[in-house]
Design a protein around this motif. Structure first.
Motif, mmCIF file in Angstrom:
data_model
loop_
_atom_site.group_PDB
_atom_site.id
_atom_site.type_symbol
_atom_site.label_atom_id
_atom_site.label_comp_id
_atom_site.label_asym_id
_atom_site.label_seq_id
_atom_site.Cartn_x
_atom_site.Cartn_y
_atom_site.Cartn_z
ATOM 1 N N ASN A 281 0.831 -1.209 0.000
ATOM 2 C CA ASN A 281 0.000 0.000 0.000
ATOM 3 C C ASN A 281 0.862 1.253 0.000
ATOM 4 O OD1 ASN A 281 -2.232 -1.564 2.348
ATOM 5 N ND2 ASN A 281 -2.552 -1.265 0.164
ATOM 6 N N VAL A 282 0.307 2.348 -0.530
ATOM 7 C CA VAL A 282 0.938 3.649 -0.325
ATOM 8 C C VAL A 282 0.376 4.195 0.983
ATOM 9 C CG1 VAL A 282 1.118 6.025 -1.146
ATOM 10 C CG2 VAL A 282 1.289 4.134 -2.774
ATOM 11 N N VAL A 283 1.232 4.429 1.969
ATOM 12 C CA VAL A 283 0.743 4.949 3.245
ATOM 13 C C VAL A 283 0.901 6.461 3.338
ATOM 14 C CG1 VAL A 283 1.001 2.785 4.524
ATOM 15 C CG2 VAL A 283 2.914 4.422 4.463
ATOM 16 N N GLU A 284 1.836 7.012 2.548
ATOM 17 C CA GLU A 284 2.034 8.461 2.569
ATOM 18 C C GLU A 284 2.647 8.913 1.256
ATOM 19 O OE1 GLU A 284 3.811 9.753 6.206
ATOM 20 O OE2 GLU A 284 3.486 11.882 5.767
ATOM 21 N N ARG A 285 2.277 10.118 0.849
ATOM 22 C CA ARG A 285 2.813 10.665 -0.402
ATOM 23 C C ARG A 285 2.910 12.170 -0.206
ATOM 24 N NH1 ARG A 285 -1.291 9.513 -4.762
ATOM 25 N NH2 ARG A 285 -1.762 11.705 -4.876
ATOM 26 N N ALA A 286 4.088 12.739 -0.424
ATOM 27 C CA ALA A 286 4.264 14.159 -0.108
ATOM 28 C C ALA A 286 5.483 14.729 -0.822
ATOM 29 C CB ALA A 286 4.434 14.337 1.403
ATOM 30 N N PRO A 287 5.505 16.062 -0.994
ATOM 31 C CA PRO A 287 6.739 16.693 -1.442
ATOM 32 C C PRO A 287 7.838 16.402 -0.419
ATOM 33 C CG PRO A 287 4.902 18.241 -1.501
ATOM 34 C CD PRO A 287 4.417 17.020 -0.781
ATOM 35 N N VAL A 288 9.080 16.293 -0.881
ATOM 36 C CA VAL A 288 10.140 15.786 -0.008
ATOM 37 C C VAL A 288 10.318 16.632 1.254
ATOM 38 C CG1 VAL A 288 12.084 16.914 -1.221
ATOM 39 C CG2 VAL A 288 12.451 14.740 -0.049
ATOM 40 N N ALA A 289 10.267 17.954 1.125
ATOM 41 C CA ALA A 289 10.478 18.820 2.288
ATOM 42 C C ALA A 289 9.372 18.595 3.320
ATOM 43 C CB ALA A 289 10.521 20.276 1.860
ATOM 44 N N SER A 290 8.140 18.510 2.836
ATOM 45 C CA SER A 290 6.993 18.325 3.702
ATOM 46 C C SER A 290 7.070 16.974 4.427
ATOM 47 C CB SER A 290 5.743 18.429 2.831
ATOM 48 O OG SER A 290 4.575 18.250 3.562
ATOM 49 N N LEU A 291 7.537 15.950 3.710
ATOM 50 C CA LEU A 291 7.633 14.620 4.329
ATOM 51 C C LEU A 291 8.658 14.618 5.459
ATOM 52 C CD1 LEU A 291 6.533 11.591 3.741
ATOM 53 C CD2 LEU A 291 8.911 11.197 3.136
ATOM 54 N N PHE A 292 9.788 15.247 5.229
ATOM 55 C CA PHE A 292 10.835 15.228 6.254
ATOM 56 C C PHE A 292 10.533 16.177 7.409
ATOM 57 C CE2 PHE A 292 12.973 12.853 3.032
ATOM 58 C CZ PHE A 292 13.805 11.986 3.739
ATOM 59 N N GLU A 293 9.848 17.291 7.099
ATOM 60 C CA GLU A 293 9.509 18.239 8.163
ATOM 61 C C GLU A 293 8.392 17.723 9.038
ATOM 62 O OE1 GLU A 293 8.554 22.005 6.309
ATOM 63 O OE2 GLU A 293 10.643 22.022 5.594
ATOM 64 N N ALA A 294 7.388 17.141 8.417
ATOM 65 C CA ALA A 294 6.209 16.728 9.177
ATOM 66 C C ALA A 294 5.672 15.395 8.677
ATOM 67 C CB ALA A 294 5.138 17.811 9.075
ATOM 68 N N PRO A 295 6.428 14.313 8.903
ATOM 69 C CA PRO A 295 5.919 13.002 8.492
ATOM 70 C C PRO A 295 4.626 12.729 9.238
ATOM 71 C CG PRO A 295 7.779 12.744 10.000
ATOM 72 C CD PRO A 295 7.689 14.212 9.664
ATOM 73 N N GLN A 296 3.652 12.105 8.568
ATOM 74 C CA GLN A 296 2.333 11.964 9.164
ATOM 75 C C GLN A 296 1.938 10.528 9.439
ATOM 76 O OE1 GLN A 296 0.130 13.978 10.417
ATOM 77 N NE2 GLN A 296 1.522 15.693 10.141
ATOM 78 N N HIS A 297 2.475 9.573 8.706
ATOM 79 C CA HIS A 297 2.083 8.193 8.971
ATOM 80 C C HIS A 297 3.003 7.603 10.036
ATOM 81 C CE1 HIS A 297 0.960 4.025 8.472
ATOM 82 N NE2 HIS A 297 -0.078 4.449 7.781
ATOM 83 N N PRO A 298 2.437 6.891 11.008
ATOM 84 C CA PRO A 298 3.286 6.317 12.064
ATOM 85 C C PRO A 298 4.412 5.444 11.484
ATOM 86 C CG PRO A 298 0.993 6.174 12.695
ATOM 87 C CD PRO A 298 1.009 6.684 11.284
#
Ligand SMILES: Nc1ncnc2c1ncn2[C@@H]1O[C@H](COP(=O)(O)OP(=O)(O)O)[C@@H](O)[C@H]1O
Ligand SMILES: [Mg+2]
Length: 330
Positions: free
Chosen positions: A236-253
């Motif tokens: 499954n895809v659990v998260e998808r985000a621009p790289v900066a947003s993913l590293f700044e505020a990861p959202q999936h546990p």
């Protein structure tokens, strides 16, 4: 990254394996798109379905045991699943280039490296042999192979691992692909060479405008190379985000756990010691979130109902009933 006209679009793709042990949903409804000129990273633990996804896009999975069980793959707006095998062969090594982890499986040991590039150029329409040879040497020079005129007539086994990976990149780029799919292109290389190869790929895609799908289990590689990231867990895809947003505020546990595992500079291991538990058995049908059994935040809803991908910040999607997750919990 909203893009009305992406180069590649994977829509709710399902790929199943039919084996003696049962039905295995290796890719279980994934969606993402790759804008023109951008690099998309696909990251996740070993076994989560990254290679099956890339092979599915290239239509290189043997059927059976694999089966396209739903969804679609669009390249330049056209379904790859509807193309004939001959049309697909024209795309592979043409508009779509591929790089794999182990170059020796893609390079033919009995031909010189120049001949392999020349062969690919001829197969895609450059029939003049002298021109093809000049182009092959130009490609080898572009990927930084030392003394390309001389090395062009070497056989793959005469090169180092890093040099072979450069040749693979030259081969993949020979016909000016619009899309480059690189599956763990640097995993087998030592750290210094890894950095050189990644820099090379970045440079080449910037120069040629090619889009890249970069598959890796290494978040460090993603941070350095990608514009957008897809995080996969158990098909499954659990998260998808621009790289900066993913590293700044990861959202999936799961992503949060993956990030916690990053500081160990150990590129050969992809085990996540910080997340207790393990991926559910492949043949088990899980109605809820596949990460729930390992998730510190899971509740009844998580085990009962599969969370859909939801946009919780601009272009930031997460498949988690508990998101958004407060910074204090991360
Ligand atoms: N030909 C096959 N038959 C059955 N299962 C397969 C086959 N190829 C891959 N798988 C399974 O699909 C899952 C995803 O594999 P893969 O995409 O290679 O993972 P990774 O994310 O490490 O690249 C794995 O559990 C793997 O065992
Ligand atoms: Mg793989």
């Amino acid at each position: 990254m909203p893009d009305a006209d992406p180069l590649l679009e994977v829509r709710d793709l399902h790929v199943h394996f039919h084996t003696d042990a049962g039905l295995f949903r290796a890719v279980d409804g994934i969606s993402f798109s790759v804008p023109r000129g951008k690099t998309l990273g696909i990251v996740g633990e070993s076994g989560c379905g990254k290679s099956v996804t890339s092979l599915a896009i290239m239509r290189l999975l043997a059927q059976p045991p694999a089966r396209y069980a739903g969804g679609d793959i669009l390249f330049e707006g056209k379904s790859l699943l509807k193309l004939s095998e001959a049309e697909m062969r024209k795309l592979r090594g043409g508009k779509i280039g591929m790089i794999f982890q182990e170059p020796m499986t893609s390079l033919n040991p009995v031909y010189t490296i120049a001949d392999q590039i020349i062969e690919s150029l001829r197969a895609h329409g450059m029939t003049d042999r002298a021109r093809a040879r000049a182009r092959a040497i130009e490609m080898l020079k572009m990927v930084g192979l030392p003394s390309p005129e001389k090395r062009a007539d070497d056989f793959p086994h005469q090169l180092s691992g890093g040099q072979r990976q450069r040749v693979m990149i030259a081969l993949a780029l020979a016909n000016d692909p619009q899309l480059l799919i690189a599956d763990e292109p640097t995993t087998a290389l030592d750290v210094t060479i890894q950095a050189q190869i990644l820099a090379l790929m970045r440079d080449l895609s910037a120069r040629t405008g090619a889009s890249v799908v970069l598959i890796t289990h290494d978040l460090g590689v993603v941070a350095e190379t990608c514009d957008e990231v897809v995080v996969m867990y158990a098909g499954n895809v659990v998260e998808r985000a621009p790289v900066a947003s993913l590293f700044e505020a990861p959202q999936h546990p799961y992503t949060i756990g993956l990030m916690a595992a990053v500081p160990r500079i150990d590129t050969t291991s992809d085990r996540l010691e910080t997340i207790p538990g393990s991926v559910p058995p492949p043949y088990m049908l899980i109605p809820g979130c596949k990460f729930a059994s390992r998730c510190p935040l899971a509740d009844g809803r998580c085990t009962a109902e599969r969370p859909p991908l939801r946009e919780i910040a601009p272009s930031h999607f997460v498949a988690c009933w508990q998101a958004p997750i407060e910074e204090a919990t991360r």
